[in-house]
Scaffold this motif. Sequence first.
Motif, short mmCIF file in Angstrom:
data_model
loop_
_atom_site.label_atom_id
_atom_site.label_comp_id
_atom_site.label_asym_id
_atom_site.label_seq_id
_atom_site.Cartn_x
_atom_site.Cartn_y
_atom_site.Cartn_z
N GLU A 32 0.74 -1.17 0.04
CA GLU A 32 -0.08 0.01 0.15
C GLU A 32 0.97 1.15 0.03
O GLU A 32 0.65 2.13 -0.97
CB GLU A 32 -0.81 0.30 1.28
CG GLU A 32 -1.98 -1.06 1.10
CD GLU A 32 -2.79 -1.25 2.35
OE1 GLU A 32 -2.43 -0.54 3.38
OE2 GLU A 32 -3.54 -1.93 2.48
N HIS A 36 0.74 4.17 -2.74
CA HIS A 36 0.49 5.38 -2.62
C HIS A 36 1.47 6.39 -3.26
O HIS A 36 1.17 7.72 -3.23
CB HIS A 36 0.33 5.75 -0.88
CG HIS A 36 -0.82 5.52 -0.41
ND1 HIS A 36 -1.96 5.82 -0.58
CD2 HIS A 36 -1.09 4.27 0.43
CE1 HIS A 36 -2.99 5.67 0.06
NE2 HIS A 36 -2.43 4.55 0.67
N MET A 133 3.21 6.84 3.64
CA MET A 133 2.74 7.05 2.49
C MET A 133 3.99 7.80 1.35
O MET A 133 3.86 7.20 0.15
CB MET A 133 1.45 8.04 2.31
CG MET A 133 0.21 7.44 2.79
SD MET A 133 -1.06 8.49 3.11
CE MET A 133 -1.27 9.16 1.10
N ASP A 134 4.64 8.63 1.93
CA ASP A 134 5.60 9.46 1.13
C ASP A 134 7.16 8.85 1.79
O ASP A 134 7.95 9.76 1.37
CB ASP A 134 5.47 10.67 1.40
CG ASP A 134 4.07 11.35 1.04
OD1 ASP A 134 3.58 10.74 -0.20
OD2 ASP A 134 3.60 12.11 1.45
#
Length: 274
Positions: A32, A36, A133-134
Amino acid sequence: MTAASARAFPAFAPRRAHGLAGRTWWGRAWAEALEHAALDGRPLREGRAFAASGRVGPITIAPGRITARVSDADGTSYRTEVRIEPLDDARWERLLDQVAAEAGHLAALLERELPRELVAAAADADVSLLPGMDELDHECDCPDWELPCRHGAALGYQTAWLLDADPFVLLLMRGRDEPAVLERLRARQPRPTTKPDNAAGIDARAAYRAVDALPADPPPVQEPAAPLRVAPAPGIPAGELERLAAAAARRARELLAERDESTVHNPPTEEITR
């Protein structure tokens, strides 16, 4: 602390599309984070196809980076890298505190499981195990401008498969290999206390001789100065309780007398001396 050793993993054989994004909850969490980071779904679809068709070569994992060569359909291969920030020493100590706080955490890791409770406790201690996410960076020498490109996506999906099999791979990415983690955890265990030299065994005779004096024998049993008086109880004939109490006292005196007589005629076979 010594630097963690890199690990090399052989190339995966082609496999079915099922489970490409991870079978375990932590493998899926990795996938995931990879997804992302993508700006477009096309490199992800192509990357899943590359991963499933076995176009990713042997994978090397070291603190902070995962590298492999990934081939296109025409056989051209590209060096591809996925990067993640290793933990500094202070965060590693906080993470090890959380592992050591619950015996089940280490037991689960040794069984190749990653407890959700450990990840949550580490996050409470400001230690991120799984990437956000980053947090994943990608690099590839292919001409594609999108990152992750299909090669980076393929490597990222196969990394999720490695994590499925062994969560220590995640700890290696974060900066410590399995031997280093176990060594640090062993160092945190309390050392067993050393027994005193005289605690190995005690000689009963020597201990008995060390007693200064034995307690005196109890005084001989005397006949009661006055007959027993017992308060009447409901439903019991008058005098019955007194008769029973007197009989019990008489039998007790007889037993004590028999004991004293037995001691006189049967002295101990071995004298206890100091």
